[in-house]
Design an enzyme around this catalytic site. Structure first.
Site, PDB file in Angstrom:
ATOM      1  N   ASP A  94       0.790  -1.226   0.000  1.00 34.72           N
ATOM      2  CA  ASP A  94       0.000   0.000   0.000  1.00 34.72           C
ATOM      3  C   ASP A  94       0.832   1.290   0.000  1.00 34.72           C
ATOM      4  O   ASP A  94       1.319   1.700  -1.040  1.00 34.72           O
ATOM      5  CB  ASP A  94      -0.983  -0.014   1.172  1.00 34.72           C
ATOM      6  CG  ASP A  94      -1.995  -1.153   1.079  1.00 34.72           C
ATOM      7  OD1 ASP A  94      -1.774  -2.049   0.254  1.00 34.72           O
ATOM      8  OD2 ASP A  94      -2.986  -1.159   1.812  1.00 34.72           O
ATOM      9  N   GLU A 128      -4.359  -6.707  13.280  1.00 30.71           N
ATOM     10  CA  GLU A 128      -3.838  -6.542  11.922  1.00 30.71           C
ATOM     11  C   GLU A 128      -2.352  -6.194  11.934  1.00 30.71           C
ATOM     12  O   GLU A 128      -1.560  -6.748  11.191  1.00 30.71           O
ATOM     13  CB  GLU A 128      -4.628  -5.446  11.203  1.00 30.71           C
ATOM     14  CG  GLU A 128      -4.196  -5.208   9.770  1.00 30.71           C
ATOM     15  CD  GLU A 128      -5.005  -4.111   9.092  1.00 30.71           C
ATOM     16  OE1 GLU A 128      -4.826  -3.926   7.876  1.00 30.71           O
ATOM     17  OE2 GLU A 128      -5.816  -3.436   9.770  1.00 30.71           O
TER      18      GLU A 128
END
Length: 791
Positions: free
Chosen positions: A525, A758
């Site tokens: 990302d 996460e």
């Protein structure tokens, strides 16, 4: 070709099948999911399951229009009632997740709602059943939090059953006069025949219902809340209306009780008129027989957990509990989805665009897949899936082969697989609109090849019995043509200008809103790349992924005895090129930093500034825009982080190279990426360390600790610690400390919060991002058991 016709109501974008765009044409080869190993007993054994990961508790079948069951309940937020149904990434629940799940016929989950615990268990039984997939039961235990079991409070549960195939669901006769047992609903379907759903409890219950006729269940919780609000306003009571629309295909049953209650719900199928053992079947799925069956499954889970992961007896109980939650949530997070991906295409006079978004619909397809996170990412992610399966195949290799087969069957004729799968209304309801459409120029790391390589090594090290070995070989034999097409797509579409170079497509070269244009296709990302995207870029991580892909394909050809000399030489030559250590260093090694770096058109002189914008109505607003105040030039991109360690991760660096020594120094330096909780994604001295990428884009891969990359680096530390070389002892010391740090931090967070997260904070080690992220964060279990992929 089967399955290519658009659903009713959708106009074909191309009338002539011969003019169908290649991007939405399936790959012309036999489907992997049609292999005989996935039929018969295997297919039936997996028919029913907890395959709707986006809701707190659910059951459905692996079929496009299934009978669906699920649970909602009333919670409280800010003094108001709120319906719990879809998983939320919030603090409203203290925690939730599967404590045990075997991926096939058993799971036990705990949901902590303020001062009570909902324990939901699911179990299947084929004994005595005549319906396809067998019968199943749900047990709901409502318990107090704390030791005072005498204090009880009211609880409103809402159990529902819905038929996505629009078959009529009939209401049981005694729903409102429930005693110990009652028929809730019944119906008939072509897959399971006549079916019934029964409720049994020894506790006092008050029941109400409401029937709906709707095309889907996405907004079911809203319908229930609306019905409750009307009833509360009219009668002052919080209860459903005991009414139904005509020919309903779904019923919601309100079960009002108190804490310290147990409710059993059983599903029986394949009911025939001559069947005389109905009561016996129901009794075997409820009460004491159900308790015995759940205990039996619990004992089997414990035994298999111990057998599969061979954990050290020195591990404490808290570590073992977190490890069980890792595999339980991974398997409990497996979902089944059906729908059509939206594929971006440039406007063309040959096409009739479905909307202004300019997309085409992929063919209708199903996907059986694990998901990264039930609350935030309850859908399929291509690069995540390879990491998922490194864990799952060690538990059940047949589930892994089935899942990988579903993914490879999504390949189009060009050899491309959409990286993010948003299939069906429920998946769409949890997806930001801007990420729905997939771009056929963009890839995703081919991590499925990590799994393929691992399976081959498993055969070589005799980890499989003869039957499993034959099935893996049969799978690889059919998969080869698709894997080859996937490799060739990468090797042509992502190739750079220089021989042996590659770059991720999809970066925005004209944006003025991002500090550093994202590379979503890389999976990393906002990890900093060249400031000004261009086709001059060389991405070191993709180069290493291509080395893995070529080496894996080369291994398959050798292992399977493939005779095509040209294909074999193609892989061999690519492996030779990409493993050329000198060439790698010429392209990506920076002697000043002692690190591997990307190459591209770059300047460090980029920043975000506030700018006033005047709208058409004359109003003025401030926006954050990107400003470049230095000329970019072609150069190595001076940002050390996960990308810098890919040659180390893929073990391209010789064990006697001084560069390996420098890599170990970088990994272990507290001034670079080392912390007491794991390795940081970006160096602390990077100019973009923990910097926002846009006004509302908080740093993501710019410092936080991610488990998948830590696992890969740890794996290579383990490798270099056991091969002959001058740095093996140094690698071992770093390995042991990093492994200890990762386990301690994940277990500590799980013990405090009830979640595996996460990613983890780079300074405090606290869990961040999506909770119940038992996608690749569940790799902590393989770290505990010291199981790593071989290269």
């Amino acid at each position: 070709m089967t399955g290519l016709s658009p659903p009713a109501g959708i106009k074909p974008l191309v009338d002539d099948e011969s003019k169908r765009p290649r991007v939405i044409t399936p790959f012309p080869a036999l489907k992997l999911t049609d292999l005989s190993m996935f039929q018969g007993e295997h297919k039936e054994s997996l028919y029913w399951g907890t395959y709707r990961p986006q809701v707190y508790f659910r059951v459905r079948a692996r079929t496009p229009q299934s009978l669906v069951a699920g649970l909602m309940w009333l919670g409280a937020k800010d003094g108001n009632h709120v319906m719990r149904h879809f998983c939320e990434n919030s603090k409203d629940l203290k925690s939730f997740g599967w404590r045990e799940h075997n991926g096939r016929d058993f799971g036990r989950q705990e949901l902590f709602e303020q001062d009570m615990i909902l324990e939901t268990s699911f179990v299947k039984s084929k004994e005595g059943s005549l319906g396809y997939g067998g019968d199943w039961s749900i047990r709901i235990n409502v318990k107090n939090i704390g030791l005072n079991d005498e204090v009880k409070r009211s609880v409103h549960l809402f159990f529902y059953v819905a038929d996505e195939g629009d078959n009529v669901v009939s209401l049981g006769r005694d729903v409102l006069e429930l005693k110990e047992s009652s028929l809730l609903a019944s119906g008939s379907r072509s897959d399971v025949g006549n079916w019934q759903m029964h409720l049994k409890s020894q506790n006092h219950l008050e029941t109400h219902y409401c029937g709906f006729k709707k095309p889907d269940i996405v907004n079911l919780s809203d319908l229930v809340q609306k019905n409750l609000s009307v009833q509360e306003k009219n009668s002052g009571r919080l209860q459903l209306s005991d009414t139904s629309e005509d020919s309903p295909n779904m019923y919601v049953f309100q079960v009002s009780t108190t804490t310290q209650s147990t409710i059993d719900i059983s599903f029986v199928s394949g009911i025939r008129e001559e069947t005389s053992n109905m009561e016996e079947r129901i009794l075997s799925l409820t009460g004491l027989p159900l308790s015995s069956l759940l205990e039996e499954k619990h004992i089997a889970f414990e035994a298999k957990f111990k057998d599969c992961f061979n954990l050290s007896e020195n591990l404490d109980s808290e570590t073992l509990v977190a490890g069980k939650a890792a595999i339980g949530n991974m398997l409990g997070g497996i979902g089944y989805f059906y729908g059509q991906s939206k594929i971006h295409v440039p406007p063309s006079p040959l096409l009739q665009p479905k909307s202004e978004d300019d997309f085409l619909l992929y063919w209708p397809a199903e996907l059986y897949t694990a998901v990264p996170s039930r609350p935030v990412f309850p859908r399929g992610f291509l690069w995540d899936e390879g990491f998922h399966q490194l864990l799952i195949w060690r538990w059940d290799v047949h589930i892994t082969l089935d899942i990988v087969g579903h993914w490879l069957d999504l390949m189009n004729i060009n050899g491309w697989i959409p990286r993010e799968q948003v299939l069906g209304d429920e998946a769409l309801s949890k997806m930001p609109k801007e990420y729905v459409v997939q771009y056929p120029s963009n890839g995703n790391p081919p991590t499925l090849l990590l799994v393929i390589r691992d399976l081959i090594n498993g055969i070589r090290t005799e980890k499989f019995n003869e039957a499993e070995r034959d099935e893996i070989l049969s799978f690889l034999d059919r998969a080869f043509v698709r894997l080859d097409a996937w490799f060739q797509w990468f090797n042509t579409s992502q190739k750079g200008k220089e021989m042996g170079s590659y770059f991720w497509h999809g970066r925005d070269s004209v944006t003025n809103r991002e500090l550093n244009p994202q590379s979503l296709s890389s999976g990393l990302d906002d990890y900093p790349r060249a400031s000004h995207p261009s086709d001059d870029e060389r991405h070191v991580d993709l180069r290493c992924w291509m080395y893995l892909a070529a080496d894996c394909m080369n291994s398959i050809t050798e292992f399977m005895g493939k005779k095509d000399r040209l294909v074999t030489e193609d892989y061999s030559s690519t492996v030779k090129l990409l493993s050329d250590f000198n060439l790698l260093n010429q392209m990506h090694y920076d002697h000043d930093h002692g690190a591997y770096l990307d190459f591209g058109n770059h300047t460090e002189k980029v920043r975000l500034i506030w700018k006033e914008v005047i709208a058409e109505d004359g109003s003025v607003s401030r926006v954050l825009v990107r400003e470049t105040f230095g000329k970019p030039e072609l150069r190595l991109v001076p940002h050390i982080g996960y990308v810098s360690f890919f040659p180390f991760m893929f073990r391209i660096i010789p064990p006697d190279s001084s560069i390996l020594d420098k890599q170990l120094d970088l990994i272990s330096s507290r001034n670079i990426v080392w912390s007491d909780y794991g390795l940081l994604s970006l160096a602390k001295n990077s100019s973009l360390y923990m910097k926002y990428n846009a006004e509302h884009e908080a740093p993501y891969w710019r410092g936080a600790i991610w488990m998948n990359m830590n696992y890969m680096i740890l794996s290579s530390l383990h490798h270099y610690s056991i091969v002959d070389g001058p740095y093996s002892s140094k690698a071992r010391t770093i390995y042991e400390e990093l492994r200890s740090n990762l386990i301690r931090n994940v277990v500590s967070n799980y013990n405090q919060t009830g979640y595996i997260w996460e990613h983890y904070d780079q300074t405090k080690g606290t869990g961040e991002g999506a909770r119940v992220f038992t996608g690749w964060s569940a790799l902590i279990l393989l770290i505990m058991s010291e199981e790593y992929p071989l290269f």
